[in-house]
Design an enzyme around this catalytic site. Structure first.
Site, PDB file in Angstrom:
ATOM      1  N   ASN A 125     -10.698   6.938  10.576  1.00 58.09           N
ATOM      2  CA  ASN A 125      -9.724   5.901  10.188  1.00 58.09           C
ATOM      3  C   ASN A 125      -9.941   4.624  10.975  1.00 58.09           C
ATOM      4  O   ASN A 125     -10.227   4.666  12.172  1.00 58.09           O
ATOM      5  CB  ASN A 125      -8.291   6.368  10.529  1.00 58.09           C
ATOM      6  N   ALA A 142      -2.541   5.084   2.665  1.00 62.28           N
ATOM      7  CA  ALA A 142      -2.548   4.321   1.411  1.00 62.28           C
ATOM      8  C   ALA A 142      -3.212   2.980   1.615  1.00 62.28           C
ATOM      9  O   ALA A 142      -3.101   2.377   2.680  1.00 62.28           O
ATOM     10  CB  ALA A 142      -1.120   4.107   0.940  1.00 62.28           C
ATOM     11  N   LYS A 150       6.108   9.711  17.032  1.00 61.98           N
ATOM     12  CA  LYS A 150       5.187   8.891  16.229  1.00 61.98           C
ATOM     13  C   LYS A 150       4.867   7.606  16.978  1.00 61.98           C
ATOM     14  O   LYS A 150       3.725   7.139  16.996  1.00 61.98           O
ATOM     15  CB  LYS A 150       5.799   8.578  14.845  1.00 61.98           C
ATOM     16  N   ASN A 191     -10.605   5.188  15.086  1.00 64.36           N
ATOM     17  CA  ASN A 191      -9.755   5.991  15.971  1.00 64.36           C
ATOM     18  C   ASN A 191     -10.565   6.972  16.825  1.00 64.36           C
ATOM     19  O   ASN A 191     -10.233   7.245  17.972  1.00 64.36           O
ATOM     20  CB  ASN A 191      -8.728   6.769  15.139  1.00 64.36           C
ATOM     21  N   SER A 244      -7.419   2.060  12.198  1.00 66.17           N
ATOM     22  CA  SER A 244      -5.953   2.072  12.304  1.00 66.17           C
ATOM     23  C   SER A 244      -5.366   0.890  11.544  1.00 66.17           C
ATOM     24  O   SER A 244      -6.038  -0.108  11.265  1.00 66.17           O
ATOM     25  CB  SER A 244      -5.531   1.983  13.778  1.00 66.17           C
ATOM     26  N   SER A 245      -4.107   1.013  11.225  1.00 62.51           N
ATOM     27  CA  SER A 245      -3.457  -0.063  10.462  1.00 62.51           C
ATOM     28  C   SER A 245      -3.508  -1.388  11.224  1.00 62.51           C
ATOM     29  O   SER A 245      -3.697  -2.450  10.621  1.00 62.51           O
ATOM     30  CB  SER A 245      -1.997   0.302  10.143  1.00 62.51           C
ATOM     31  N   SER A 256       0.831  -1.214   0.000  1.00 65.61           N
ATOM     32  CA  SER A 256       0.000   0.000   0.000  1.00 65.61           C
ATOM     33  C   SER A 256       0.859   1.255   0.000  1.00 65.61           C
ATOM     34  O   SER A 256       0.846   2.044  -0.946  1.00 65.61           O
ATOM     35  CB  SER A 256      -0.928  -0.017   1.216  1.00 65.61           C
ATOM     36  N   LEU A 257       1.638   1.454   1.082  1.00 63.47           N
ATOM     37  CA  LEU A 257       2.385   2.723   1.186  1.00 63.47           C
ATOM     38  C   LEU A 257       3.457   2.838   0.116  1.00 63.47           C
ATOM     39  O   LEU A 257       3.598   3.877  -0.536  1.00 63.47           O
ATOM     40  CB  LEU A 257       3.028   2.855   2.566  1.00 63.47           C
TER      41      LEU A 257
HETATM   42  N1  LIG Z   1      -0.597   1.984   4.604  1.00 66.66           N
HETATM   43  C1  LIG Z   1      -0.467   3.195   5.164  1.00 66.66           C
HETATM   44  O1  LIG Z   1      -1.334   4.084   5.015  1.00 66.66           O
HETATM   45  C2  LIG Z   1       0.724   3.512   6.008  1.00 66.66           C
HETATM   46  C3  LIG Z   1       1.629   2.531   6.346  1.00 66.66           C
HETATM   47  N2  LIG Z   1       2.704   2.868   7.129  1.00 66.66           N
HETATM   48  C4  LIG Z   1       3.708   1.857   7.481  1.00 66.66           C
HETATM   49  O2  LIG Z   1       4.376   1.442   6.281  1.00 66.66           O
HETATM   50  C5  LIG Z   1       4.750   0.064   6.362  1.00 66.66           C
HETATM   51  C6  LIG Z   1       4.081  -0.698   5.226  1.00 66.66           C
HETATM   52  O3  LIG Z   1       2.714  -0.649   5.446  1.00 66.66           O
HETATM   53  P1  LIG Z   1       1.687  -1.073   4.265  1.00 66.66           P
HETATM   54  O4  LIG Z   1       2.150  -0.532   2.969  1.00 66.66           O
HETATM   55  O5  LIG Z   1       0.324  -0.732   4.733  1.00 66.66           O
HETATM   56  O6  LIG Z   1       1.865  -2.677   4.262  1.00 66.66           O
HETATM   57  P2  LIG Z   1       1.608  -3.691   3.052  1.00 66.66           P
HETATM   58  O7  LIG Z   1       1.549  -5.047   3.647  1.00 66.66           O
HETATM   59  O8  LIG Z   1       0.473  -3.188   2.215  1.00 66.66           O
HETATM   60  O9  LIG Z   1       2.935  -3.524   2.147  1.00 66.66           O
HETATM   61  C7  LIG Z   1       4.134  -4.203   2.419  1.00 66.66           C
HETATM   62  C8  LIG Z   1       4.468  -4.988   1.145  1.00 66.66           C
HETATM   63  O10 LIG Z   1       5.808  -5.487   1.220  1.00 66.66           O
HETATM   64  C9  LIG Z   1       5.813  -6.716   0.516  1.00 66.66           C
HETATM   65  N3  LIG Z   1       6.987  -7.492   0.891  1.00 66.66           N
HETATM   66  C10 LIG Z   1       7.338  -7.900   2.139  1.00 66.66           C
HETATM   67  N4  LIG Z   1       8.490  -8.590   2.087  1.00 66.66           N
HETATM   68  C11 LIG Z   1       8.865  -8.612   0.767  1.00 66.66           C
HETATM   69  C12 LIG Z   1       9.959  -9.180   0.058  1.00 66.66           C
HETATM   70  N5  LIG Z   1      10.909  -9.878   0.693  1.00 66.66           N
HETATM   71  N6  LIG Z   1      10.029  -9.028  -1.284  1.00 66.66           N
HETATM   72  C13 LIG Z   1       9.075  -8.324  -1.944  1.00 66.66           C
HETATM   73  N7  LIG Z   1       8.004  -7.764  -1.337  1.00 66.66           N
HETATM   74  C14 LIG Z   1       7.913  -7.911   0.012  1.00 66.66           C
HETATM   75  C15 LIG Z   1       4.509  -7.379   0.922  1.00 66.66           C
HETATM   76  O11 LIG Z   1       4.150  -8.398  -0.001  1.00 66.66           O
HETATM   77  C16 LIG Z   1       3.556  -6.191   0.910  1.00 66.66           C
HETATM   78  O12 LIG Z   1       2.926  -6.069  -0.344  1.00 66.66           O
HETATM   79  C17 LIG Z   1       4.292  -0.392   7.767  1.00 66.66           C
HETATM   80  O13 LIG Z   1       5.341  -0.228   8.689  1.00 66.66           O
HETATM   81  C18 LIG Z   1       3.152   0.569   8.069  1.00 66.66           C
HETATM   82  O14 LIG Z   1       2.907   0.670   9.468  1.00 66.66           O
HETATM   83  C19 LIG Z   1       2.950   4.151   7.555  1.00 66.66           C
HETATM   84  C20 LIG Z   1       2.061   5.141   7.232  1.00 66.66           C
HETATM   85  C21 LIG Z   1       0.880   4.893   6.491  1.00 66.66           C
HETATM   86  C1  LIG Z   2      -1.802   7.587  13.174  1.00 65.99           C
HETATM   87  C2  LIG Z   2      -2.516   6.294  12.848  1.00 65.99           C
HETATM   88  C3  LIG Z   2      -3.034   5.640  14.087  1.00 65.99           C
HETATM   89  C4  LIG Z   2      -3.653   6.688  11.937  1.00 65.99           C
HETATM   90  O1  LIG Z   2      -4.583   5.663  11.788  1.00 65.99           O
HETATM   91  C5  LIG Z   2      -1.553   5.355  12.154  1.00 65.99           C
HETATM   92  O2  LIG Z   2      -0.406   5.731  11.884  1.00 65.99           O
HETATM   93  C6  LIG Z   2      -1.915   3.939  11.865  1.00 65.99           C
HETATM   94  O3  LIG Z   2      -3.093   3.622  11.692  1.00 65.99           O
HETATM   95  O4  LIG Z   2      -0.936   3.130  11.806  1.00 65.99           O
END
Ligand SMILES: NC(=O)C1=CN([C@@H]2O[C@H](COP(=O)(O)OP(=O)(O)OC[C@H]3O[C@@H](n4cnc5c(N)ncnc54)[C@H](O)[C@@H]3O)[C@@H](O)[C@H]2O)C=CC1
Ligand SMILES: CC(C)(CO)C(=O)C(=O)O
Length: 297
Positions: free
Chosen positions: A244, A121, A177, A195, A246-247, A10-11
């Site tokens: 939201n 995302a 954070k 949230n 949360s994740s 996603s992100l």
């Molecule tokens: N999604 C969001 O809105 C936000 C996410 N974050 C943080 O960002 C990080 C990622 O979160 P998301 O994107 O939501 O997770 P996600 O699970 O959607 O994305 C992670 C991706 O990495 C891939 N992956 C993992 N190991 C791999 C490898 N060895 N080779 C290839 N691909 C691999 C997975 O298949 C997955 O598609 C987390 O720490 C989350 O807490 C931070 C802010 C916002």
């Molecule tokens: C700040 C917050 C709690 C927003 O949902 C977030 O970062 C998450 O969901 O991981």
């Protein structure tokens, strides 16, 4: 700038997609998503409406100017091993939770920058990511201080249209954070609530106490985070993101492993005094994970 986003879920897909019109972007992730990206491009929807054409692959390219790490925190070590095969001038983590930059730095020769991201995302379909909310990226030297490298990456992100701040105080930013995530994520996941349910008692009391405990642990780690301010900020973010899920709530609702170890678990692991709220939240989420086959290796 030649940018490799490692962990294009996603992100990673959103950030890489937003940068793809200005920079050479490679999304490293898993099929079918990265295969569709490579053959048909990437659709950005929600708060952004764009179709872009980054490269999509399942393996790390030979070299890049910048590696951006966006795997879940429990995959960071594996990500580091795979990134170690590439020639990278720098690496930046945009992950939530603590310990990611250290895990990368111990395994990679490239300099590692710390980052936080408040863009929302959600991967909707292979080749389609929704921006659920605009935010900002804050990045800098992982141990704080001035960094010409951080300035260069910040300028590249800025040129790519990302709201970006370069900070000389990343240790404090990361802990701030973490106090927010410690206050919101596990409580909403366990109560199965958005949230906004944490803006009033009884939920707000849990949020404030978990954030205060995390702030106190930050201070024992030499990072100045005010406990009362952290409590207020956690409730304020819960209010600002009231709708939201949360994740961590999304992970639990999807039956996925959570990032508890890098959030409340990290607070518990680094506490020199009891942190009962974080201990309880961690134990209950881990109980759910054990019931759902996500025992930590
Ligand atoms: N999604 C969001 O809105 C936000 C996410 N974050 C943080 O960002 C990080 C990622 O979160 P998301 O994107 O939501 O997770 P996600 O699970 O959607 O994305 C992670 C991706 O990495 C891939 N992956 C993992 N190991 C791999 C490898 N060895 N080779 C290839 N691909 C691999 C997975 O298949 C997955 O598609 C987390 O720490 C989350 O807490 C931070 C802010 C916002
Ligand atoms: C700040 C917050 C709690 C927003 O949902 C977030 O970062 C998450 O969901 O991981």
């Amino acid at each position: 700038m030649d940018i490799c986003v490692f962990g294009a879920g996603s992100l990673g897909s959103l950030i890489g997609g937003l940068l793809a019109d200005t920079h050479e972007v490679t999304l490293v992730g898993r099929d079918p998503h990265v295969g569709v990206v490579d053959t048909k491009g990437l659709c950005l929807s929600g708060a952004v409406d764009r179709h872009v054409s980054p490269t999509g692959r399942t393996a790390v390219p030979q070299a890049a100017d910048l590696g951006v790490v966006t795997v879940k925190s429990f995959d960071t070590s594996v990500a580091a091993r795979e990134l170690a095969t590439a020639d990278l001038d720098a690496v930046l983590s945009l992950q939530n939770g603590m310990g990611n930059e250290a895990a990368l730095a111990t395994r990679l020769d490239s300099p590692v920058l710390a980052g936080t991201c408040t863009y929302g995302a959600r991967l909707r379909d292979p080749g389609h990511v929704e921006c659920s909310g605009l935010g900002e990226v804050v990045l800098g030297a992982r141990e704080g201080g001035e960094s010409a490298l951080a300035d260069r990456v910040g300028t590249a992100f800025d040129d790519g249209g990302l709201a970006t701040t370069v900070s000389t105080e990343m240790p404090r930013r990361l802990w701030e954070k973490l106090t927010v995530n410690a206050g919101i994520n596990a409580a909403t996941a366990l109560a199965r609530v958005p949230n906004g349910a944490l803006t009033d008692d009884p939920g707000a009391s849990v949020t404030r106490r978990a954030a205060r405990e995390a702030a106190r642990v930050a201070r024992t780690q030499g990072v100045s985070v005010d406990a009362d301010e952290a409590a207020k900020q956690a409730v304020a973010v819960a209010d600002a993101t009231a709708r939201n899920r949360s994740s961590m709530l999304q992970d639990i609702e999807a039956g996925r492993r959570t990032e508890i170890a890098a959030i409340n678990g990290y607070v518990v692991e680094h506490a020199s005094q009891p942190v009962p709220v974080n201990e309880t939240l961690t134990a209950l989420v881990r109980t759910w994970e054990a019931e759902h086959g996500h025992l930590e290796s």
